[in-house]
Scaffold this motif. Structure first.
Motif, PDB file in Angstrom:
ATOM      1  N   ALA A  62      57.032  56.035  75.616  1.00  0.00           N
ATOM      2  CA  ALA A  62      57.601  56.083  74.270  1.00  0.00           C
ATOM      3  C   ALA A  62      56.566  55.643  73.247  1.00  0.00           C
ATOM      4  N   THR A  63      56.509  56.369  72.140  1.00  0.00           N
ATOM      5  CA  THR A  63      55.568  56.016  71.082  1.00  0.00           C
ATOM      6  C   THR A  63      56.267  55.757  69.752  1.00  0.00           C
ATOM      7  N   THR A  64      57.561  56.043  69.691  1.00  0.00           N
ATOM      8  CA  THR A  64      58.296  55.840  68.443  1.00  0.00           C
ATOM      9  C   THR A  64      59.628  55.150  68.734  1.00  0.00           C
ATOM     10  N   GLU A  65      60.205  54.584  67.701  1.00  0.00           N
ATOM     11  CA  GLU A  65      61.529  53.992  67.829  1.00  0.00           C
ATOM     12  C   GLU A  65      62.550  55.064  68.203  1.00  0.00           C
ATOM     13  N   SER A  66      62.345  56.269  67.712  1.00  0.00           N
ATOM     14  CA  SER A  66      63.236  57.370  68.063  1.00  0.00           C
ATOM     15  C   SER A  66      63.187  57.658  69.561  1.00  0.00           C
ATOM     16  N   ASP A  67      61.992  57.600  70.156  1.00  0.00           N
ATOM     17  CA  ASP A  67      61.876  57.788  71.602  1.00  0.00           C
ATOM     18  C   ASP A  67      62.705  56.752  72.349  1.00  0.00           C
ATOM     19  N   LEU A  68      62.592  55.490  71.935  1.00  0.00           N
ATOM     20  CA  LEU A  68      63.327  54.423  72.616  1.00  0.00           C
ATOM     21  C   LEU A  68      64.832  54.575  72.421  1.00  0.00           C
ATOM     22  N   ALA A  69      65.256  54.955  71.231  1.00  0.00           N
ATOM     23  CA  ALA A  69      66.684  55.173  70.989  1.00  0.00           C
ATOM     24  C   ALA A  69      67.195  56.321  71.853  1.00  0.00           C
ATOM     25  N   GLY A  70      66.402  57.375  71.986  1.00  0.00           N
ATOM     26  CA  GLY A  70      66.780  58.505  72.830  1.00  0.00           C
ATOM     27  C   GLY A  70      66.905  58.104  74.292  1.00  0.00           C
ATOM     28  N   ILE A  71      66.006  57.246  74.767  1.00  0.00           N
ATOM     29  CA  ILE A  71      66.088  56.749  76.139  1.00  0.00           C
ATOM     30  C   ILE A  71      67.361  55.943  76.321  1.00  0.00           C
ATOM     31  N   ALA A  72      67.651  55.061  75.383  1.00  0.00           N
ATOM     32  CA  ALA A  72      68.861  54.239  75.473  1.00  0.00           C
ATOM     33  C   ALA A  72      70.115  55.114  75.458  1.00  0.00           C
TER      34      ALA A  72
END
Length: 190
Positions: A62-72
């Protein structure tokens, strides 16, 4: 006294950081730092790191907060779908509808079926379309499936809920809460 309080606060902060970094074992230090920094923006930083560490390969990329939110969001969806279905199916063996446990499991099945649908379709579509406020609200609503399931057991006279189901309920509540918070970080962005 003030010096002692500062030292204690510093030690507590260091311990929190080490706990967060340890939870991200398997990722590089830079990746763990990004996850940790992002999770520090949530109300439950330790739980946030714990949830994201359930998929360390994705979190490490993950490189962005959006990536982490998508994972969650993906982890919450998997809990509502596959994890809940597996637990319900396991517990339903020998406990058909019409028995107290079977009836409680039927209520759980309905709650999780609805939550999985909301997460897979509505929340994902809103998230992917950049409507983060709606996605966050949908995730929050889906997160109540754990509490709905938990409450079904005492209602039919089976208390407490079997540990296998109670774990799924806790995971669902926690994963949706973290997904909601991470998505809320994106509100107002496109």
């Amino acid at each position: 006294m003030a010096s002692t309080n500062k030292k204690l606060k510093s030690l507590t902060s260091m311990a929190s950081f080490l706990l967060l970094a340890a939870a991200m074992a398997g990722t590089t230090n830079a990746d763990a730092g990004f996850v940790s920094r992002t999770c520090q923006k949530t109300k439950k930083a330790t739980q946030c790191v714990s949830v994201l560490s359930a998929d360390p390969d994705s979190a490490s990329k993950a490189t962005t907060e959006s990536d982490l939110a998508g994972i969650a969001l993906r982890l919450a969806t998997a809990t509502a779908g596959d994890a809940a279905a597996a637990a319900i199916d396991e517990l339903a063996k020998g406990n058909p509808p019409g028995t107290p446990l079977g009836d409680a499991l039927g209520a759980c099945r309905g709650a999780y079926f609805n939550a999985a649908g909301v997460l897979k379709l509505d929340a994902r579509q809103s998230f992917d379309g950049g409507d983060y406020a709606v996605a966050s609200q949908l995730v929050a609503g889906a997160g109540r499936a754990g509490a709905e399931c938990d409450s079904a057991f005492p209602f039919v006279g089976v208390a407490p809920a079997p540990e296998l189901m109670a774990k799924v309920d806790r995971d669902m509540t926690e994963r949706c809460a973290i997904a909601e918070e991470l998505i809320e970080l994106l509100v107002g962005r496109r």
